[in-house]
Every structure is written in C-alpha cells, then in structure tokens.
Design a protein around this motif. Structure first.
Motif, PDB file in Angstrom:
ATOM      1  N   SER A 128       0.812  -1.219   0.000  1.00  0.00           N
ATOM      2  CA  SER A 128       0.000   0.000   0.000  1.00  0.00           C
ATOM      3  C   SER A 128       0.839   1.260   0.000  1.00  0.00           C
ATOM      4  O   SER A 128       0.355   2.330  -0.361  1.00  0.00           O
ATOM      5  CB  SER A 128      -0.936  -0.002   1.205  1.00  0.00           C
ATOM      6  OG  SER A 128      -0.222  -0.261   2.401  1.00  0.00           O
ATOM      7  N   ILE A 129       2.107   1.178   0.449  1.00  0.00           N
ATOM      8  CA  ILE A 129       3.023   2.303   0.347  1.00  0.00           C
ATOM      9  C   ILE A 129       4.209   1.890  -0.517  1.00  0.00           C
ATOM     10  O   ILE A 129       4.738   0.785  -0.383  1.00  0.00           O
ATOM     11  CB  ILE A 129       3.502   2.817   1.726  1.00  0.00           C
ATOM     12  CG1 ILE A 129       4.225   1.727   2.523  1.00  0.00           C
ATOM     13  CG2 ILE A 129       2.336   3.371   2.519  1.00  0.00           C
ATOM     14  CD1 ILE A 129       4.886   2.215   3.797  1.00  0.00           C
ATOM     15  N   ILE A 130       4.606   2.768  -1.413  1.00  0.00           N
ATOM     16  CA  ILE A 130       5.695   2.482  -2.348  1.00  0.00           C
ATOM     17  C   ILE A 130       6.552   3.731  -2.476  1.00  0.00           C
ATOM     18  O   ILE A 130       6.014   4.799  -2.786  1.00  0.00           O
ATOM     19  CB  ILE A 130       5.145   2.080  -3.741  1.00  0.00           C
ATOM     20  CG1 ILE A 130       4.336   0.780  -3.628  1.00  0.00           C
ATOM     21  CG2 ILE A 130       6.277   1.920  -4.752  1.00  0.00           C
ATOM     22  CD1 ILE A 130       3.641   0.383  -4.920  1.00  0.00           C
TER      23      ILE A 130
ATOM     24  N   GLY B  90       3.200  -2.947   4.423  1.00  0.00           N
ATOM     25  CA  GLY B  90       2.165  -2.579   3.471  1.00  0.00           C
ATOM     26  C   GLY B  90       1.678  -3.682   2.576  1.00  0.00           C
ATOM     27  O   GLY B  90       0.743  -3.470   1.793  1.00  0.00           O
ATOM     28  N   TYR B  91       2.270  -4.860   2.654  1.00  0.00           N
ATOM     29  CA  TYR B  91       1.787  -5.987   1.854  1.00  0.00           C
ATOM     30  C   TYR B  91       0.581  -6.665   2.511  1.00  0.00           C
ATOM     31  O   TYR B  91      -0.135  -7.407   1.850  1.00  0.00           O
ATOM     32  CB  TYR B  91       2.900  -7.020   1.657  1.00  0.00           C
ATOM     33  CG  TYR B  91       3.981  -6.575   0.705  1.00  0.00           C
ATOM     34  CD1 TYR B  91       3.804  -6.647  -0.667  1.00  0.00           C
ATOM     35  CD2 TYR B  91       5.188  -6.075   1.182  1.00  0.00           C
ATOM     36  CE1 TYR B  91       4.796  -6.232  -1.543  1.00  0.00           C
ATOM     37  CE2 TYR B  91       6.190  -5.663   0.316  1.00  0.00           C
ATOM     38  CZ  TYR B  91       5.988  -5.744  -1.039  1.00  0.00           C
ATOM     39  OH  TYR B  91       6.975  -5.340  -1.915  1.00  0.00           O
ATOM     40  N   GLU B  92       0.394  -6.406   3.800  1.00  0.00           N
ATOM     41  CA  GLU B  92      -0.656  -7.105   4.547  1.00  0.00           C
ATOM     42  C   GLU B  92      -1.795  -6.187   4.971  1.00  0.00           C
ATOM     43  O   GLU B  92      -2.799  -6.655   5.499  1.00  0.00           O
ATOM     44  CB  GLU B  92      -0.053  -7.775   5.800  1.00  0.00           C
ATOM     45  CG  GLU B  92       1.080  -8.738   5.506  1.00  0.00           C
ATOM     46  CD  GLU B  92       0.628  -9.933   4.677  1.00  0.00           C
ATOM     47  OE1 GLU B  92      -0.561 -10.296   4.777  1.00  0.00           O
ATOM     48  OE2 GLU B  92       1.450 -10.498   3.945  1.00  0.00           O
ATOM     49  N   TRP B  93      -1.652  -4.892   4.769  1.00  0.00           N
ATOM     50  CA  TRP B  93      -2.707  -3.960   5.186  1.00  0.00           C
ATOM     51  C   TRP B  93      -2.734  -2.752   4.268  1.00  0.00           C
ATOM     52  O   TRP B  93      -1.696  -2.225   3.889  1.00  0.00           O
ATOM     53  CB  TRP B  93      -2.477  -3.478   6.625  1.00  0.00           C
ATOM     54  CG  TRP B  93      -3.646  -2.709   7.167  1.00  0.00           C
ATOM     55  CD1 TRP B  93      -4.741  -3.219   7.819  1.00  0.00           C
ATOM     56  CD2 TRP B  93      -3.864  -1.292   7.072  1.00  0.00           C
ATOM     57  NE1 TRP B  93      -5.617  -2.214   8.136  1.00  0.00           N
ATOM     58  CE2 TRP B  93      -5.122  -1.015   7.696  1.00  0.00           C
ATOM     59  CE3 TRP B  93      -3.155  -0.234   6.540  1.00  0.00           C
ATOM     60  CZ2 TRP B  93      -5.657   0.260   7.796  1.00  0.00           C
ATOM     61  CZ3 TRP B  93      -3.690   1.051   6.625  1.00  0.00           C
ATOM     62  CH2 TRP B  93      -4.919   1.288   7.251  1.00  0.00           C
ATOM     63  N   GLY B  94      -3.954  -2.356   3.914  1.00  0.00           N
ATOM     64  CA  GLY B  94      -4.117  -1.123   3.159  1.00  0.00           C
ATOM     65  C   GLY B  94      -4.034  -1.280   1.661  1.00  0.00           C
ATOM     66  O   GLY B  94      -4.354  -0.346   0.925  1.00  0.00           O
ATOM     67  N   ASN B  95      -3.600  -2.453   1.181  1.00  0.00           N
ATOM     68  CA  ASN B  95      -3.522  -2.627  -0.268  1.00  0.00           C
ATOM     69  C   ASN B  95      -4.797  -3.290  -0.779  1.00  0.00           C
ATOM     70  O   ASN B  95      -5.676  -3.665  -0.021  1.00  0.00           O
ATOM     71  CB  ASN B  95      -2.283  -3.420  -0.659  1.00  0.00           C
ATOM     72  CG  ASN B  95      -2.156  -4.736   0.089  1.00  0.00           C
ATOM     73  OD1 ASN B  95      -2.893  -5.018   1.035  1.00  0.00           O
ATOM     74  ND2 ASN B  95      -1.219  -5.559  -0.326  1.00  0.00           N
TER      75      ASN B  95
END
Length: 890
Positions: free
Chosen positions: A544-546, A552-557
C-alpha cells in the motif's frame, strides 16, 4: 572544439527551442524541444531516448504535415552528415524515439527537428542536445566507499579527495550514486541546487545516480572534491509504526563517484572514489529524513572541502559492495528549494521562546540565523497548529512516531552555536511539514522576524495549468490543492510531509489527474512506477506504500489503493499520448489483475481498504474494490489492444464484462437506478468508473443528484467517493449540482477548510479532530482536476491522446460570472474561458497548433461566432487550431 561563433549560435538555437510561443501571425517553428521530457538533460541512459517538440504557430488551422529529426555528435554535421535521421515522416506526430546506432556513454548528442506546416512549407531546423550518462554498470570506475558499517552511528560522514588538473579544462561531469543522501562539493562550492538526492527507491533492487556539470567549479592546478552523506531512507534511525528502521537494505550510507574531465587538448581523465579518499565526521551530529537534523557548529571544519585543507588526521575509507546491481540515471525534475517564504510574524513568549508564523502551510525547511554564546542549544520545533498558550502543537502529526528515547524529537531541529558571530543553519538531509516554528534557546537571545525564513521544497515540476474564476473561494481552493500536491511530491507522491512521508498508493491514484492538469509530472510518475515494478511480488501483489521497507503488503492494499499500477500509466497515456509507461507496466498490470481474479472467481472482490475517512456513510469494501477491479481489467484490455496483443485484449475485455455484469447483478436495482444503499459514493463510483449500463445512467445520475440536493449540497463520501462524485455529476447532466457541492462553504466540504484559513488540503473533513488531522494532505485532491473538467470542460481523448484532440464540455454555473482554465499539453496551450455579458455567455477557446477540439455545448444552445449562427451536430462542433470566440444565447 566549437568556435565561439558556433557556441553563440547554438545557444541562440537552444533558446529558441525552449520557447513555447513565437510572435508573428505567419511564423512557424518547432519549439520546446525535450529529450525524455527534460530540456537538455545530462546523464541520459535510455537506449532509445524520446525526442519531442511542439509547433509554435499561432495561425488558425496551424498543423504539422511532416517532420524530420536528425542526430549527430557534431552540430555542424547535423544537416550534412547526421549520425541518424528519421527521414521525412509524413504525419503530425510530435514525439519520436531515437532509432540509430547504439548511443555511446559520456557523449553529447545534438539533435534537430524541422517541420512542414499545413501549406507544405518547411521550417528552419531548431537544435537542442542531450548527454548520455554512464550506461552499463561496467562503465563505472569508482568503488563504493563508506566510513564503517555501524548503522547506529549518528554523526554524518564527510569525505574528501584532492587531485591535480595541470592542463586547461574544457568540460567536466560528476556522476555520483549514493546509498542514502549526499551533497557534493568541488573546491568548496556545492554542485548544483538539488536537495535530497538521490530519490528514494527500493535500495536493494535499484539505485539512482545524478550527473552534474562541474566545469565551472574546477580550476587548473590542485582541486578538492567533498561529499557529505546523510541517512535518508537508507539508514533510517528513527522509529515509527511502519518499521523504516527494519528495512532489509539498511546500512551505513555509502557512495560511488566518477569525475570525468576533458581537457582542451582532447585528453581525458577520470577521478574516482576509492581507497585514496579520506573521511571524518563533522557538525551534522544526527540526521533523519523522518524527524529532523541536529547540527553542532562547534564541530565545523573550516575549509574541509577545499584543496588547501590538511586531512592528515582524517581516516581511511572502507570498500563496500554496491547496494544493488541496478544503478540507473535519475532522469526527473529534482527536489529544490523552490520558494522562499518570509516569516509573517514573530511572537515572543518569554526570554527563551519565540514562535514564527509563515502564514501558510508548506513542506520544506527553515533557515535560521542567530548570534549567541558558544554552546547555546537552540531547538526549532516545526508544526501545523498552536496550543492555546501559543506554543507549537504536534499532537495532530506525531501520533505514529515511536521514539525509543528523548534524543530525537519529532520535527525539531537542534542547533548548537559555535559562538563565532552570526551563524546560519538549514538542514541538509531532512524536510518537514509546517506553518509555525517554535524557537527555544538554552540561553536568552534577541531575535527578530527576519532571522527565520521558510523554504517550500518539492520536486520542481513545471506548472502547466491555471484556474481563475469569479469565485474567490474556488480560486483559493485550487491554490491550496496545488500547495498540497507539491508538498507531497518528493521524487514520489506522498500522503503528507510530516507524520508519514509515505508513498500511499490510494492518495496518489486519487490525485493523479490533479497533478497532470497542473504540472508536467511525467518524470516523477515514470520513476514511481519503476518503484512499483521493484516492489511487486511474483504473485502480483503490491504494497500500500511504495517504496517500502517491507510494510504494506498485509494492510491497506487492494484494488482501491494499488490500482496505481494501472490507473497512473493510463493517465500518462491520456495526457501525453505516449505508450512507453503502459508498455513497461503491462506485464505488471496483467499479473496484478490475474491475482485479483484468482481470489475473486465470481467477479466481486472483497480485497481492499474501502472508502477511507468518510463523512458519515461508508460504502462496503466489495462495492468500491470491485469498481476498481473493473477499471484495472478495462485498462488492461485497452492497453493490450494498443500494444497489439489481440488475444489478451479479448481475454481481458471478457473479464471486464464479467465483472461489470456481476457488479450490476449484485448491487443495481434496475427499476430505481439505485446502487446498493444509494450512498453518494455508491451511485457516483458506478457512474464514474463506467459500470452503470448506458440505458440506466440517467436513472442512477438522478438518484445521485437528488442525494446531494437532499443533503443540502454537502458531501457524504470518503476518499474514494471524492474521486467520483463531482465527475459523475458533471458528466451526467448535473454540472450545476456539482458546482454547488464543490463551492460549498459549510461543513462538510472543501470550501469549509478554506473559509477556516486552510492554505493546503486537510486529512479529515472535521477540522476540530484532536489527532490524525494532518493539515497538508493530498488524498482529497481530485477537486483540483475537476475544475478543469467539470467547469472548464477540458478532457483528453483516449482515441487521440496527449490532447491531439481536445474534448471540451464547459459548464456555466449560474453562480459564476467568469471562469478560465488553461492547460499546457504536449501540443501547446489549451484555454477554455468564458464570461457573462448580459444574458449571454461569451466563450473563448484556444487550441494549439497541430491539435483540434470537439466542443460540446449545452443542450438546445443557440451558438454564434462572429455574428453568424453556428450549426451544431448533436450539440457538438469540431474546431481547428487557433482562437475561437462564441456567443451562447440564454
């Protein structure tokens, strides 16, 4: 070697090349020549660089009928013996990829373009140039060096080397790559005006190097090179909930440098980083890109980066392996101190505390000048709001910071005076989000307003858009939206410049059109999509953040956030007419869509974050995520067709239709036109993303408009709804409702922020929240794009992208007396402007040379031009390049 006359002539030609307008009714010249979307760039590594231009021609109907591009290493050979030529190409294209022999590294290439106008007349050749960079990894001569591998060591490392240049220097280029951040000095002077180089990437997969022309900084005789390294995102020592400090690449900063010198006799030399360099620490005793910088002026080393300095007490460097095997050129608009902002006021709270107010919220740094006793400790706390007692309040932005001790205060620079008269401090390796600066001193000092200056820092993307209207709140809202967008552009789009500085994908996909209507941002987005490709998992999942250190692979994407992989390349194609980014991203889009399909066999997906920060009503995640899933599949299908992948086109069009059918079967009441519960986000998302069946769009739009009217023209959406609601209204016959919603002054609305003093956009509709209320967020920024579309009516045409054809659908809200929108596209300036004259509207359109426009007028409008009635076909009129003024009778 060029003669003085050749140099002057070339300078004039390049000046002409960079000029976007040419005076004279019958003058036609190529202009705005760019390579890789930059003017005269250094360090180009692209094997087939893109060369582009526009036609500077103010005549009505002006168009290019043919062109010829030539490339050579000698400007004198461009016309007579070019290295490569496109030959005469009989079309109106304004972008071509170099297709000659492989380009050599470290070489300046000159290129020219000539065009034929609509009368078949050929223009004179206009010339520009670009320089290639290092290219292949084996072309690097320097070693990666550092002072140690202790990630806990706080003082920044300083490096230096002296060398002799006994012959007269013709030119010199410095190529520097760093794991971390750096500042480069030659003979005591900083090279360039960039800040925070190199840009943040996934350091263990790709690193960026920067090229500098340092010819003017060198001297015949003894020279010195100096480098200071900062931590940046590479060696993140501050601790927060995103675990920056746990990044797999983390190490003590290191760098690699090659200085290429060409002498007037044709001989060359390369000065490189290696074991013959020396290192020490200095006055930067701590630096964090996330929190602040600490500077002890007592530790300054006068002359450390000059040739006369005695470095016998400095230490040897160590070799380090390169952080990755992919070192590529940084070809994007750099971060700079773009705007200097004087403090508007100063308030003294006691003998040792002052508060400065810049009068507006910015991203960047403060520069502070003071005189005081040696050892005086000054703290400069930067924040967006004040406590009741007048001190700076950080409670709205420090909630996710997790410090392990009290040595690294949030957004607080620490400056220890050296006691040697007037001293100035400005951080080198940090930026913040702030309006106020609280200055506290360990000893009483005398300060004045002029002692502190703010610098608005961001990627210095050229402005290409402008909005002006009779509604002052709308004008301020456009300005505030741009401030928020720029405050969150640091080589990648971020959410906020203080609390996080994260490349949140959801925020960026919402704001991409706002960015592209207002700024020439292609270089930033192309870099950021390379970050996407670096971060994507083999199964297609994105964080989800880049960039990310792993969070961010487990939340928000999910599709509602990480659809950036498809939506941003598609928008770049629409705005620039260039398929390069779509092509580079194609397999990654496909892998992403395939992953969603694998977990969503029915066509409905529940993977996602949902309509973030709603006013009150939140649409279900499967609704919004499936809408984005459909958008991704449709973009993939269209891209496949563009790239000649016919089987993929059939496959993914079938998938898009399957998703659309499942969506409507699940959520649509065909009798009423209501989607799900009929919430504003639900109705608008279905319309905006093209899920509503053609025969039911009018019903669905009427439900949406009535919902807004029933809510007294107020929003009831979250982040995802802000992308769709204004557009869905404007594009489906309710432009007047959209305007009233956009121009609303009371809570909840964008205008409510403005009337309450906002100079940027906020994170939350409720401005009285006690925490998690960043006052400089871009996530609600779609309104900045809607002004161009919903009122100005300026839309790209996917069948003639890059504004080769401009679709114009202006709206004329009764509450406005005048409105003007302009956008400098790849073909030149587009203007859609109108004003009321009595009961009539005078509508003026400017279409650049080599383009045309299709204007959609209001239903049953009576339109005339120069006193003559204009015959319309289905309320539409096609116009050629030039200026057209219409009178629309009420």
């Amino acid at each position: 070697m060029l003669s003085r006359f050749q140099i002057l002539l070339l300078g004039w030609l390049i000046f002409v090349a960079g000029t976007t307008t040419v005076k004279g009714a019958d003058t036609c010249l190529p202009a705005a020549l760019k390579c890789e979307y930059l003017q005269t760039p250094l360090g180009v590594d692209a094997a087939h660089p893109r060369l582009s231009w526009l036609q500077a021609d103010s005549r009505n109907g002006a168009r290019q009928t043919a062109y010829i591009v030539k490339v050579a290493t000698d400007p004198a050979a461009l016309q007579s013996n070019p290295l490569w030529t496109s030959g005469k190409v009989n079309n109106s294209d304004r972008l071509i990829k170099y297709a000659g022999k492989p380009l050599q590294p470290f070489t300046r290439y000159y290129w020219s373009v000539e065009i034929w106008d609509q009368d078949g007349k050929k223009t004179p050749a206009v010339t520009s140039w670009f320089e290639t960079g290092v290219g292949k990894q084996e072309n690097w001569k320097g070693a990666w060096i550092s002072d140690n591998t202790d990630i806990a060591m706080k003082p920044a490392a300083y490096y230096r080397k002296t060398f002799g240049a006994e012959k007269k220097i013709l030119s010199a280029r410095a190529y520097i790559a760093a794991a971390g951040l750096y500042e480069l000095f030659i003979n005591g002077q900083k090279a360039g005006n960039h800040r925070l180089d190199p840009m943040y990437t996934r350091f263990d997969r790709r690193n960026l190097y920067v090229t500098y022309d340092v010819t003017s900084l060198l001297q015949t005789g003894k020279n010195a090179i100096g480098v200071v390294l900062g931590n940046g995102w590479y060696n993140h020592q501050s601790t927060a909930v995103w675990f920056f400090d746990k990044a797999p690449w983390r190490n003590r900063p290191a760098f690699c440098l090659d200085l290429h010198i060409t002498y007037t006799d044709g001989s060359k030399a390369v000065i490189s980083s290696g074991k013959d360099w020396k290192t020490s620490t200095g006055p930067i005793v701590f630096n964090s890109i996330y929190t602040a910088e600490h500077y002890d002026a007592r530790k300054e080393i006068p002359g450390w980066n000059t040739a006369q300095f005695d470095d016998s007490k400095w230490h040897d460097v160590i070799y380090r392996s390169a952080p990755s095997q992919h070192i590529v050129s940084q070809q994007l608009h750099p971060i700079e101190n773009v705007e200097e902002i004087a403090a508007q006021s100063i308030r003294q709270l006691n003998d040792t505390t002052w508060v400065y107010d810049l009068g507006r919220n910015i991203s960047g740094v403060s520069k502070f000048t003071v005189q005081g006793p040696e050892g005086t400790v000054i703290r400069l706390k930067h924040g967006e709001q004040l406590n009741k007692n007048g001190t700076v309040d950080l409670s709205n932005i420090d909630v996710h910071y997790r410090p392990t001790d009290n040595t690294d205060p949030f957004q607080t620079d620490i400056f220890i005076l050296g006691g040697k008269g007037q001293e100035t401090f400005m951080p080198s390796f940090n930026y913040k989000g702030f309006q106020y600066v609280e200055v506290t001193s360990s000893k009483p000092l005398k300060l004045k307003k002029e002692d502190l200056t703010g610098y608005f820092m961001h990627s210095n993307v050229p402005p290409v858009g402008n909005i002006n209207s009779s509604d002052t709140i709308l004008n301020k809202l456009w300005w505030a939206t741009n401030n928020a967008y720029l405050s969150n552009l640091f080589g990648y789009p971020t959410d906020c410049p203080q609390r996080e500085k994260n490349g949140w994908t959801g925020d960026a996909q919402i704001a991409v059109e706002t960015g592209l209507y207002n700024f020439d941002g292609i270089t930033i987005y192309e870099k950021w999509l390379a970050d996407h490709r670096d971060e994507q998992q083999p199964n297609g999942v994105l964080p989800s953040i880049i960039p990310t250190g792993g969070w961010g692979y487990e939340w928000g994407n999910g599709p509602d956030w990480t659809s950036t992989i498809a939506i941003i390349p598609w928008n770049i194609y629409l705005f620039y007419g260039d398929t390069t980014l779509l092509s580079a991203s194609y397999e990654h889009i496909r892998r992403y869509v395939d992953y969603i399909t694998s977990i969503s066999p029915t066509g409905i997906t529940s993977w996602g974050l949902g309509d973030w920060v709603p006013v009150k009503s939140k649409s279900p995640v499967p609704f919004t995520s499936t809408a984005y899933y459909y958008a991704d599949a449709l973009i993939l299908a269209k891209t496949a067709k563009l790239l000649g992948k016919q089987e993929d086109h059939k496959t993914y069009m079938a998938l898009a239709n399957k998703i659309k059918d499942a969506f409507n079967k699940t959520y649509l009441d065909a009798n009423t036109g209501v989607y799900a519960e009929g919430l504003q986000t639900e109705q608008s998302a279905a319309l905006y993303w093209g899920l509503a069946p053609d025969n039911l769009k009018a019903k669905a739009a009427k439900v949406l408009a009535q919902s807004v009217i029933n809510n007294n023209y107020h929003l009831d959406v979250g982040l995802l709804g802000t992308k769709s609601i204004l557009n869905a209204l404007s594009e489906n016959g309710y432009a007047d409702v959209a305007y009233k919603l956009a121009a609303q002054r009371s809570f909840p609305s964008w205008g409510y922020w403005i009337v309450n003093g906002a100079t940027t956009l906020f994170e939350n509709w409720d401005i009285n929240r006690s925490s998690d209320l960043s006052r400089n967020h871009i996530m609600f920024g779609e309104i900045g794009a809607w002004m161009y579309k919903g009122i100005g009516g300026i839309y790209p045409d996917e069948n003639a992208p890059g504004f080769r054809n401009v679709n114009l659908s202006p709206a004329f809200p009764a509450e406005l007396d005048h409105f003007s929108a302009s956008h400098d596209g790849p073909y030149g300036k587009i203007i859609s402007s109108w004003k009321r004259e009595g009961k009539n509207i005078v509508y003026t359109v400017t279409i650049p040379a080599n383009s045309k426009a299709v204007i959609r007028f209001p239903q049953q409008a009576k339109v005339s031009e120069n006193g003559k009635a204009v015959p319309l076909q289905a309320e539409r009129l096609t116009v050629a390049a030039g200026v057209h003024t219409f009178t629309i009778q009420s």
